[in-house]
Motif scaffolding. Structure first.
Motif, PDB file in Angstrom:
ATOM      1  N   LEU A   1       0.837  -1.206   0.000  1.00 26.15           N
ATOM      2  CA  LEU A   1       0.000   0.000   0.000  1.00 26.15           C
ATOM      3  C   LEU A   1       0.868   1.250   0.000  1.00 26.15           C
ATOM      4  CD1 LEU A   1      -2.852   1.248   0.231  1.00 26.15           C
ATOM      5  CD2 LEU A   1      -2.553   1.158   2.729  1.00 26.15           C
ATOM      6  N   ASP A   2       1.909   1.263   0.797  1.00 26.72           N
ATOM      7  CA  ASP A   2       2.811   2.418   0.852  1.00 26.72           C
ATOM      8  C   ASP A   2       3.461   2.665  -0.505  1.00 26.72           C
ATOM      9  OD1 ASP A   2       4.428   4.405   2.438  1.00 26.72           O
ATOM     10  OD2 ASP A   2       6.051   3.103   1.752  1.00 26.72           O
ATOM     11  N   ALA A   3       3.823   1.586  -1.195  1.00 23.16           N
ATOM     12  CA  ALA A   3       4.452   1.741  -2.508  1.00 23.16           C
ATOM     13  C   ALA A   3       3.481   2.350  -3.512  1.00 23.16           C
ATOM     14  CB  ALA A   3       4.951   0.378  -3.008  1.00 23.16           C
ATOM     15  N   VAL A   4       2.216   1.938  -3.475  1.00 20.57           N
ATOM     16  CA  VAL A   4       1.218   2.519  -4.376  1.00 20.57           C
ATOM     17  C   VAL A   4       1.028   4.000  -4.042  1.00 20.57           C
ATOM     18  CG1 VAL A   4      -1.214   2.472  -5.053  1.00 20.57           C
ATOM     19  CG2 VAL A   4       0.052   0.324  -4.806  1.00 20.57           C
ATOM     20  N   ALA A   5       0.965   4.315  -2.730  1.00 22.39           N
ATOM     21  CA  ALA A   5       0.786   5.706  -2.326  1.00 22.39           C
ATOM     22  C   ALA A   5       1.952   6.563  -2.797  1.00 22.39           C
ATOM     23  CB  ALA A   5       0.639   5.790  -0.808  1.00 22.39           C
ATOM     24  N   GLN A   6       3.152   6.020  -2.752  1.00 21.11           N
ATOM     25  CA  GLN A   6       4.330   6.793  -3.136  1.00 21.11           C
ATOM     26  C   GLN A   6       4.479   6.917  -4.652  1.00 21.11           C
ATOM     27  OE1 GLN A   6       8.158   6.285  -1.156  1.00 21.11           O
ATOM     28  NE2 GLN A   6       7.176   4.970   0.369  1.00 21.11           N
ATOM     29  N   HIS A   7       4.172   5.834  -5.391  1.00 24.26           N
ATOM     30  CA  HIS A   7       4.489   5.785  -6.825  1.00 24.26           C
ATOM     31  C   HIS A   7       3.279   6.010  -7.729  1.00 24.26           C
ATOM     32  CE1 HIS A   7       8.601   4.538  -5.939  1.00 24.26           C
ATOM     33  NE2 HIS A   7       8.101   3.681  -5.064  1.00 24.26           N
ATOM     34  N   GLY A   8       2.058   5.931  -7.176  1.00 23.64           N
ATOM     35  CA  GLY A   8       0.878   6.339  -7.923  1.00 23.64           C
ATOM     36  C   GLY A   8       0.244   5.311  -8.815  1.00 23.64           C
ATOM     37  N   SER A   9       0.819   4.126  -8.951  1.00 23.33           N
ATOM     38  CA  SER A   9       0.197   3.093  -9.784  1.00 23.33           C
ATOM     39  C   SER A   9       0.682   1.726  -9.318  1.00 23.33           C
ATOM     40  CB  SER A   9       0.538   3.291 -11.259  1.00 23.33           C
ATOM     41  OG  SER A   9       1.889   2.917 -11.520  1.00 23.33           O
TER      42      SER A   9
ATOM     43  N   SER B   1      -1.475  -6.485  -6.518  1.00 23.97           N
ATOM     44  CA  SER B   1      -2.940  -6.528  -6.429  1.00 23.97           C
ATOM     45  C   SER B   1      -3.392  -7.554  -5.407  1.00 23.97           C
ATOM     46  CB  SER B   1      -3.532  -6.854  -7.796  1.00 23.97           C
ATOM     47  OG  SER B   1      -3.275  -5.816  -8.714  1.00 23.97           O
ATOM     48  N   GLN B   2      -2.739  -8.720  -5.396  1.00 23.86           N
ATOM     49  CA  GLN B   2      -3.117  -9.760  -4.440  1.00 23.86           C
ATOM     50  C   GLN B   2      -2.866  -9.302  -2.998  1.00 23.86           C
ATOM     51  OE1 GLN B   2      -1.032 -13.339  -5.552  1.00 23.86           O
ATOM     52  NE2 GLN B   2      -1.847 -13.304  -7.642  1.00 23.86           N
ATOM     53  N   GLN B   3      -1.713  -8.635  -2.785  1.00 29.77           N
ATOM     54  CA  GLN B   3      -1.417  -8.150  -1.443  1.00 29.77           C
ATOM     55  C   GLN B   3      -2.470  -7.132  -0.987  1.00 29.77           C
ATOM     56  OE1 GLN B   3       0.705  -9.433   0.522  1.00 29.77           O
ATOM     57  NE2 GLN B   3       2.809  -9.475  -0.211  1.00 29.77           N
ATOM     58  N   LEU B   4      -2.844  -6.235  -1.879  1.00 28.38           N
ATOM     59  CA  LEU B   4      -3.803  -5.200  -1.514  1.00 28.38           C
ATOM     60  C   LEU B   4      -5.203  -5.761  -1.321  1.00 28.38           C
ATOM     61  CD1 LEU B   4      -2.556  -2.290  -3.796  1.00 28.38           C
ATOM     62  CD2 LEU B   4      -2.213  -2.587  -1.340  1.00 28.38           C
ATOM     63  N   ALA B   5      -5.566  -6.780  -2.095  1.00 26.06           N
ATOM     64  CA  ALA B   5      -6.876  -7.414  -1.901  1.00 26.06           C
ATOM     65  C   ALA B   5      -6.953  -8.053  -0.513  1.00 26.06           C
ATOM     66  CB  ALA B   5      -7.110  -8.459  -2.997  1.00 26.06           C
ATOM     67  N   LYS B   6      -5.869  -8.702  -0.087  1.00 25.20           N
ATOM     68  CA  LYS B   6      -5.844  -9.301   1.253  1.00 25.20           C
ATOM     69  C   LYS B   6      -5.869  -8.216   2.330  1.00 25.20           C
ATOM     70  CE  LYS B   6      -3.291 -13.426  -0.234  1.00 25.20           C
ATOM     71  NZ  LYS B   6      -1.998 -14.156  -0.165  1.00 25.20           N
TER      72      LYS B   6
ATOM     73  N   PRO C   1     -11.008   2.634  -9.083  1.00 28.17           N
ATOM     74  CA  PRO C   1     -10.549   2.925 -10.444  1.00 28.17           C
ATOM     75  C   PRO C   1     -10.393   4.426 -10.655  1.00 28.17           C
ATOM     76  CG  PRO C   1     -12.364   1.360 -10.453  1.00 28.17           C
ATOM     77  CD  PRO C   1     -12.276   1.897  -9.071  1.00 28.17           C
ATOM     78  N   HIS C   2      -9.390   4.773 -11.442  1.00 27.20           N
ATOM     79  CA  HIS C   2      -9.159   6.180 -11.771  1.00 27.20           C
ATOM     80  C   HIS C   2      -8.563   6.216 -13.173  1.00 27.20           C
ATOM     81  CE1 HIS C   2      -8.414  10.415 -11.227  1.00 27.20           C
ATOM     82  NE2 HIS C   2      -7.098  10.260 -11.473  1.00 27.20           N
ATOM     83  N   GLY C   3      -9.455   6.436 -14.147  1.00 28.07           N
ATOM     84  CA  GLY C   3      -9.021   6.362 -15.534  1.00 28.07           C
ATOM     85  C   GLY C   3      -8.573   4.954 -15.859  1.00 28.07           C
ATOM     86  N   ARG C   4      -7.373   4.833 -16.416  1.00 33.61           N
ATOM     87  CA  ARG C   4      -6.831   3.518 -16.733  1.00 33.61           C
ATOM     88  C   ARG C   4      -5.994   2.961 -15.589  1.00 33.61           C
ATOM     89  NH1 ARG C   4      -4.138   3.926 -22.582  1.00 33.61           N
ATOM     90  NH2 ARG C   4      -3.986   1.668 -22.182  1.00 33.61           N
ATOM     91  N   SER C   5      -5.982   3.676 -14.453  1.00 33.70           N
ATOM     92  CA  SER C   5      -5.186   3.237 -13.322  1.00 33.70           C
ATOM     93  C   SER C   5      -6.084   3.144 -12.082  1.00 33.70           C
ATOM     94  CB  SER C   5      -4.025   4.201 -13.086  1.00 33.70           C
ATOM     95  OG  SER C   5      -3.171   3.733 -12.065  1.00 33.70           O
ATOM     96  N   VAL C   6      -5.490   3.277 -10.914  1.00 37.25           N
ATOM     97  CA  VAL C   6      -6.230   3.247  -9.652  1.00 37.25           C
ATOM     98  C   VAL C   6      -5.732   4.384  -8.782  1.00 37.25           C
ATOM     99  CG1 VAL C   6      -6.659   0.750  -9.684  1.00 37.25           C
ATOM    100  CG2 VAL C   6      -4.571   1.653  -8.586  1.00 37.25           C
ATOM    101  N   ARG C   7      -6.515   4.712  -7.765  1.00 35.94           N
ATOM    102  CA  ARG C   7      -6.075   5.677  -6.765  1.00 35.94           C
ATOM    103  C   ARG C   7      -6.589   5.221  -5.404  1.00 35.94           C
ATOM    104  NH1 ARG C   7      -9.905  10.907  -8.278  1.00 35.94           N
ATOM    105  NH2 ARG C   7     -11.912   9.924  -7.753  1.00 35.94           N
TER     106      ARG C   7
END
Length: 301
Positions: A10-18, A34-39, A51-57
């Motif tokens: 989660l921290d990596a997504v927050a820092q890198h944006g995708s 994705s699997q880690q975040l789903a858990k 979802p946010h456009g073609r990515s996530v936020r």
């Protein structure tokens, strides 16, 4: 319970944006992220991505948890660094205890230098008598003690305790300056057979040493002032109320009106460092070395 690996994702997504950039930073596949975040969502009970456009936020819950994740991961990194440094760097808690006179005489300069040289060292100090502090040492509530042992009554030590003598000092009789024997170059304790004494409470090393010293000379002690601090004992002496046996460290500062007379035969006290066998951590070893160096410097002057 929240899993640290999933918080790291989660921290990596927050820092890198995708997911893709987070995956590259973590050296795993996007599907792995994705699997880690789903858990993590199941553990947290909240949706963390949307979802946010073609990515996530991150959702609001995701942003809240990401802030906590950053703090948790920072603390874990600091803990790992501290553990990695344990073999070399002096850090973490150092819990000291000892009798008041030795703490006052030996520790301030030593601790000032030690903490300046090792800013990650966290020192705590308690004072008390060895009879009360030794159980705390054996129970791993203290790391190092400054204890005393009088030569006429060596202090018995329990198994599992190691000691190192730091200094040996003369013990003198404190008398009111107006006392008839105050000007003597030395005196025998039999000359004080009718004297009222002040000492530390019964059961402590100074008390037992006083009683032993007097009884060895055929004098039955009259200890009417049971006071832990030498400074308070000296205040009573100065007012002509008592005599006291005071080691060199306890003679400073002394109020006006007190004379210190050597004992014949001489009486001495050892101040020792004590620690648990196997408990000589880098912090304890550094403190022992600093205490020994401080004594050498004092002896040189």
């Amino acid at each position: 319970m929240l899993n640290s690996d999933r918080l790291r994702a989660l921290d990596a997504v927050a820092q890198h944006g995708s997911l893709a950039r987070a995956a590259r930073a973590l050296h795993i596949t996007p599907s792995g992220v994705s699997q880690q975040l789903a858990k993590l969502e199941r553990e947290a009970g909240h949706t963390l991505l949307e979802p946010h456009g073609r990515s996530v936020r991150l959702t609001h819950a995701g942003r809240v948890l990401a802030e906590h994740a950053a703090r948790v991961l920072s603390s874990l990194a600091a803990a790992e660094a501290d553990l990695a440094d344990l073999g070399d760097e002096i850090l973490g808690p150092l819990r000291l205890g000892g009798v008041g006179s030795s703490l006052r005489a030996l520790l301030p300069d030593v601790l000032a230098e030690l903490t300046a040289a090792h800013p990650r060292l966290r020192v705590t100090v308690v004072d008390g008598e060895a009879v009360d502090l030794l159980p705390l040492l054996l129970g791993d509530e203290l790391d190092l003690l400054l204890i005393e042992s009088w030569h006429n009554r060596p202090m018995p030590l329990p198994g599992g305790v190691r000691v190192r003598t730091l200094t040996v000092e003369e013990v003198r009789v404190a008398l009111p300056a107006t006392h008839p024997l105050a000007g003597r170059p030395a005196l025998d304790l039999t000359e004080l057979s009718r004297t009222v004494w002040s000492s530390c409470p019964a059961g402590t090393e100074p008390y037992e040493a006083l009683v032993q010293a007097l009884r060895e000379r055929g004098v039955e002690p009259r200890v009417r002032y049971a006071v832990a601090e030498y400074a308070t004992q000296l205040a009573f002496v100065a007012r002509g109320l008592t005599a006291a046996l005071i080691p060199a460290m306890g003679q400073r500062p002394s109020p006006p009106g007190v004379a210190f007379v050597p004992v014949d035969p001489p009486l001495t006290r050892e101040v020792r460092a004590a620690w648990r066998a196997g408990g000589d951590s880098p912090s304890v070893r550094a403190c022992l070395a600093a205490l020994a160096a401080g004594e050498q410097d004092a002896g040189a002057h």
